[in-house]
Motif scaffolding. Structure first.
Motif, short mmCIF file in Angstrom:
data_model
loop_
_atom_site.label_atom_id
_atom_site.label_comp_id
_atom_site.label_asym_id
_atom_site.label_seq_id
_atom_site.Cartn_x
_atom_site.Cartn_y
_atom_site.Cartn_z
N PHE B 117 0.85 -1.20 0.00
CA PHE B 117 0.00 0.00 0.00
C PHE B 117 0.88 1.25 0.00
O PHE B 117 0.68 2.19 0.77
N ASP B 118 1.91 1.23 -0.85
CA ASP B 118 2.93 2.28 -0.79
C ASP B 118 2.41 3.66 -1.13
O ASP B 118 1.54 3.82 -1.99
N MET B 120 3.29 6.58 -3.13
CA MET B 120 4.15 6.67 -4.31
C MET B 120 4.85 8.01 -4.42
O MET B 120 6.00 8.08 -4.82
N SER B 121 4.16 9.09 -4.13
CA SER B 121 4.81 10.41 -4.11
C SER B 121 3.89 11.39 -3.40
O SER B 121 2.70 11.08 -3.19
N ARG B 144 -0.05 10.35 -3.15
CA ARG B 144 -0.45 9.49 -4.29
C ARG B 144 -0.17 8.02 -4.01
O ARG B 144 0.84 7.67 -3.40
N LEU B 146 -0.99 3.73 -5.62
CA LEU B 146 -1.44 2.88 -6.72
C LEU B 146 -2.72 2.19 -6.26
O LEU B 146 -2.79 1.69 -5.13
N ASN B 147 -3.71 2.14 -7.14
CA ASN B 147 -4.91 1.37 -6.78
C ASN B 147 -4.77 -0.07 -7.27
O ASN B 147 -3.73 -0.45 -7.82
N GLY B 148 -5.81 -0.86 -7.08
CA GLY B 148 -5.76 -2.27 -7.45
C GLY B 148 -5.56 -2.51 -8.92
O GLY B 148 -5.18 -3.59 -9.35
N GLU B 149 -5.82 -1.50 -9.72
CA GLU B 149 -5.61 -1.62 -11.16
C GLU B 149 -4.22 -1.17 -11.59
O GLU B 149 -3.92 -1.12 -12.78
N ASN B 150 -3.38 -0.78 -10.64
CA ASN B 150 -2.06 -0.22 -10.94
C ASN B 150 -2.15 1.18 -11.53
O ASN B 150 -1.30 1.60 -12.32
N ILE B 151 -3.18 1.89 -11.18
CA ILE B 151 -3.33 3.27 -11.65
C ILE B 151 -3.17 4.20 -10.44
O ILE B 151 -3.66 3.89 -9.35
N ILE B 152 -2.47 5.31 -10.66
CA ILE B 152 -2.22 6.26 -9.58
C ILE B 152 -3.50 7.02 -9.22
O ILE B 152 -4.23 7.46 -10.10
N GLU B 154 -4.89 10.11 -6.29
CA GLU B 154 -4.38 11.11 -5.35
C GLU B 154 -5.36 11.31 -4.21
O GLU B 154 -6.57 11.29 -4.42
#
Lengths: 693, 224
Positions: B117-118, B120-121, B144, B146-152, B154
């Motif tokens: 659940f990093d 990211m920025s 920010r 990443l969601n379960g779809e690998n999309i950022i 915010e």
């Protein structure tokens, strides 16, 4: 003036519950206007006294649900002990719920099968407070059979004699015939427990007529319990006389168990000290290149990437990598660039990274080293605008493969599990055993591949479906191929992948292509690096293999016709860019039939795909046999999603109601589109957030 | 009846439990590790072990050190700086080859890697400026993920920064004179309060900050 306790539900009137038909809804036999959360895929098994239904439901869009169902009814017809039937449903929400207005949906049940479950409806659902939902609607077909209040034209009643081959759209009957009203209420007693009551407009006429259903009261009750986020169980009664249970298992590709993954941290970017970039002293050192190659190789090895080639000049470097680990291409690129930032001399400012797959370059990505340093802590989208993807062939001189690249041998030993659904004798048959496979990478683009498997257990060979094919038997001899206790050669091929020109890719494969066919297959694909559109042409020469799947081939003549030697297709691929992907193939199929296949998939950025395909050829419905034309559903589940660490492995399911001989294609490994697309900009950009992960 | 579900589980297990010479393929052992590491119960840190590690780090290393405490997992880790990029510092666990890292800017955590659940920025400049100047004010804080779809996606919060009392704080072996700064932040689906202790020269020596919906609050102390 009183204030009604009404408002639109906060969740857009979605539900995790599935009804008896396995479609989203809080009632039982009756539909509602509720939808499942977008993207949810669920399997529901329901059973009561001789009636079972197994339904796969996918929330295709926030307002559109599609379902595929396999139902089994005991003693429905004297011809079958159990009547097995496959059916498809669609439900579309016309209006979303408002503060006062209910949500309204329109739906079709069993619209493309035999019609034994056929019914159409318009339904409205309104939430009152957070817990109560009221539903009312009007139905036709089965849903118009109890206390009909009127009629809209004629509808052909269901009869076994008229089933024929099934698989036909009986659009003339939709919303025709008697109609009746239905309604119900569902109430969330607790966070986990929901209760429902409905007034049913399905009289079960067909079942009543043969004496397998005799409930008088059209009132049904259900209690649903949410065991966890993925599993729900239900108990229900129909009219207080029939009692049953159902279980739903649901997944949503959007909800990964570990979003972002739990893999190890990447290396941080190595930032150059100011002024160091001008130092070209290292270029005078003859051993520098060898040392740098070793350093880059070691650094990439730490993140499980393979160095394929490298060339370092004074201010630029070009690195070729093979990515066999990261399902998100952006992550492979991000980790490569960070390795380079820590290993290359400070004077190297321009970084080119080429992705190599099957020995050919897929694309070259270029990034300035100062941008890599500058954007490490910025939003990922800024790095995406700072990189450039180009066709590798536009770089006249891509580095040659390293000496250690060829030859190399990859092997795998794995259990296998193959299954066949919907055989009338046994709805699920399968074989399990061990498989040994290997890829021998001989030289640039040359790959010899083979796979041998041995069945340890299984009953796939006992398929009882009678082969009554009226066209050449290109696929219907499945049981003869599956019934092998000795090891078989799954495939044994020599393939050459190549780049004919910028944007153009080629493949030639020869040998034992798949379990049923040997021969040769040639393919050319046009796909620019930044394009969502691609075109392909494939031509195959085939000979049917012996049933023992060793080295022999058998005669092309089958009891119902001769298998032609040549088949092939032209294909158009298009990524709509909104999560949907379409493919259109036209050409000649295995049995010599001419026609086209249309496929539509919903694709998630994490690699999940859920789609459907249909093929119509010049084989008539009558000659095709049961099902009338070839169609099916396919699902791809990325294992990285499941386990939370990167892997390119995924599990594919293809569910066909029935595999017959019309509209069939030869299965060749390594078809170009899937391989090439992964390394191109649109696909890499989808999960770009992984660039910095 | 329940066959179809077991199919999926069985197939997934079978497809995965391969063995190969390709280091990138998952073998069965890794699969099992993968499944359990996702669900493993992380043991809370033993204060004595942390104290020993801290003493050792202070004595045997030079360069910046920090202490991280994650509320959700009840773990405390001694961190050493492994890289810098401008105002950003990246940290990793001291005395461990554990490949997880954390990035800070001016004492505030802006990113994590490998924790799950990093984060990211982050954009922390507005809040950071108010805190280091020990000023009241409002600023945006963007984090920010990443969601379960690998999309950022915010989480954008509006934060009100308020200067609080001065106090002495024990950080590592030192006693520091600090000012408490509080940021009350409101995002569309989340509300949280971050507390920062700022030294006389405007350095954040301790930040108790909301890290993510999963982890909740993290506490980071600058030791050296």
């Amino acid at each position: 003036m009183g204030i009604l306790p009404v408002s639109a539900s906060a969740d857009g009137l979605t539900t995790g519950q599935k009804n008896l038909y396995g479609t989203p809804g809080g009632l039982l036999d009756m539909p509602t206007a509720e939808m499942a959360p977008d993207g949810e895929i669920a399997t529901t098994l329901s059973y009561f006294d001789g009636f079972s239904k197994t339904t796969l439901t996918f929330q295709i869009l926030p307002r559109l649900t599609g379902s595929f169902r396999y139902s089994a009814t005991d003693n429905l017809s004297t011809s079958f002990k159990t009547f097995y039937d496959r059916s498809f449903d669609l439900k579309f929400r016309l209006l979303d719920e408002g503060p006062v207005r209910p949500a309204v949906a329109i739906g079709l049940r069993d619209f493309i099968g035999t019609g034994v479950l056929a019914g159409e409806y318009v339904v409205a659902t309104k939430s009152i407070g957070d817990k109560l939902r009221l539903t009312g609607g009007v139905g036709w077909g089965r849903l118009g059979s109890n206390n009909s209040i009127g009629s809209t034209g004629n509808r052909d009643p269901f009869s076994f004699a008229a089933v024929g081959n099934g698989g036909t759209f009986s659009a003339d009957d939709w919303f025709r015939g008697d109609f009746a009203v239905f309604g119900g209420a569902s109430y969330d007693a607790t966070d986990r427990l929901s209760l429902a009551v409905e007034y049913s407009s399905d009289d079960y006429d067909l079942e009543r007529a043969v004496g397998i259903y005799d409930t008088d009261l059209p009132i049904n009750f259900a209690a649903s319990y949410k065991i966890n986020d993925n599993i729900r169980a239900r108990a229900f009664t129909l009219g207080g006389e029939e009692f049953g249970l159902s279980v739903t298992i649901a997944f949503n590709p959007k909800n990964a168990p570990s979003p972002g993954g739990i893999e190890e941290a990447p290396l941080p970017v190595g930032v150059r000290a100011p002024g160091r970039a001008a130092d070209l002293g290292w270029t005078a050192d003859n051993t520098a290149t060898t040392q740098l190659t070793a350093a880059v190789d070691k650094s990439l090895d730490q993140v499980d990437l393979d160095l394929h080639g490298i060339e370092i000049r004074g201010t630029s470097a070009h690195i070729l990598i093979r990515n066999n680990r990261y399902d998100a291409g952006s992550q492979a690129l991000g980790r490569t660039l960070r390795s380079l930032s820590r290993t290359l001399p400070a004077s190297v400012e321009t970084l080119h990274v080429t992705l190599i797959q099957n020995g050919i370059p897929l694309s070259t990505m270029t990034m300035k080293r100062r941008d890599l340093e500058r954007l490490e802590n910025a939003p990922a989208r800024e790095a995406l605008t700072a990189v450039r993807f180009e066709d590798s062939l536009r770089f006249g001189d891509i580095p040659a493969p390293l000496a250690q690249t060829y030859p190399r041998f990859d092997w795998i030993i794995a259990p296998f599990w193959r299954f066949s659904l919907f055989d009338p004798g046994e709805p699920l048959r399968s074989n399990a055993g061990l498989r040994f496979g290997g890829d021998f990478h001989i030289g640039s683009g040359w790959i010899a591949s083979g796979s041998v498997s041995a069945k340890l257990i299984g009953n796939l060979g006992n398929l009882t479906r009678v082969n009554n094919s009226k066209i050449p038997r290109v696929r219907s001899d499945t049981a003869l191929y599956a019934d092998r206790d000795e090891p078989v050669i799954d495939y044994l091929t020599l393939a050459k992948y190549g780049r004919l020109a910028p944007d153009v890719y080629s493949r030639v494969t020869a040998g034992y292509l798949e379990t049923m066919y040997a021969g040769a297959s040639g393919e050319v694909l046009w796909k620019p690096v930044d394009s969502r559109l691609a075109f392909g042409v494939e031509v195959n020469y085939v000979r049917p293999r012996d049933f023992n799947q060793l080295f022999g081939t058998r005669s092309r003549h089958t009891p119902s016709g001769t298998i032609p030697e040549f088949n092939g297709h032209v294909s158009t691929y298009y990524d709509f860019g909104n999560g949907f992907h379409g493919q259109l193939d036209g050409g000649r199929y295995l049995a010599g039939d001419w026609g086209a296949t249309i496929s539509l998939d919903r694709e998630f950025a994490n690699g999940w795909r859920v789609g459907a395909f249909a093929t119509k050829t010049d084989v008539s419905a009558g000659n095709f046999g049961e099902g009338s034309f070839d169609k099916g559903i396919r699902i791809t589940i990325p294992l990285a999603w499941m386990i939370g660490t990167p892997t390119k492995q995924s599990t594919d399911f293809v569910i066909r109601p029935l595999t017959r001989d019309g509209g069939q294609r030869v299965n060749v490994n390594g078809r170009l589109y899937g391989v090439i697309r992964e390394g191109h900009q649109p696909e890499i950009a989808k999960s770009w957030g992984k660039f910095w992960r | 009846m329940f066959r179809k579900t077991s199919i999926i589980a069985l197939l997934a297990a079978l497809a995965l439990s391969a063995c190969s010479n390709n280091k990138s393929d998952l073998d069965s052992l890794e699969l099992v590790k993968g499944i359990f590491s996702q669900q493993r119960k992380i043991q809370p840190s033993d204060p004595q072990v942390v104290a020993r590690s801290l003493t050792k780090a202070m004595a045997n290393s030079e360069g910046p050190l920090a202490l991280l405490h994650l509320k959700r997992t009840q773990t405390t880790t001694v961190l050493r700086e492994i890289e810098t990029n401008g105002a950003y510092r990246t940290w990793a666990a001291y005395g461990s080859s554990d490949r997880r890292s954390l990035t800070t800017k001016g004492g505030i955590i802006t990113a994590t890697r490998g924790l799950g659940f990093d984060l990211m920025s982050s954009d922390v400049n507005g809040v950071l400026a108010l805190i280091t100047r020990r000023q009241n004010g409002t600023a945006k804080l963007v984090q920010r993920y990443l969601n379960g779809e690998n999309i950022i996606y915010e989480i954008v919060a509006d934060c009100t920064v308020i200067r609080g009392p001065e106090q002495t704080t024990k950080v590592g072996n030192q006693t520091r004179h600090t000012t408490e700064m509080t940021a009350r932040c409101i995002a569309p689906d989340h509300e949280f309060t971050n507390t920062y202790l700022v030294s006389g020269n405007g350095q954040i020596v301790q930040a108790q900050q909301w890290l993510s919906p999963y982890y909740g609050h993290a506490l980071i102390q600058r030791l050296r």
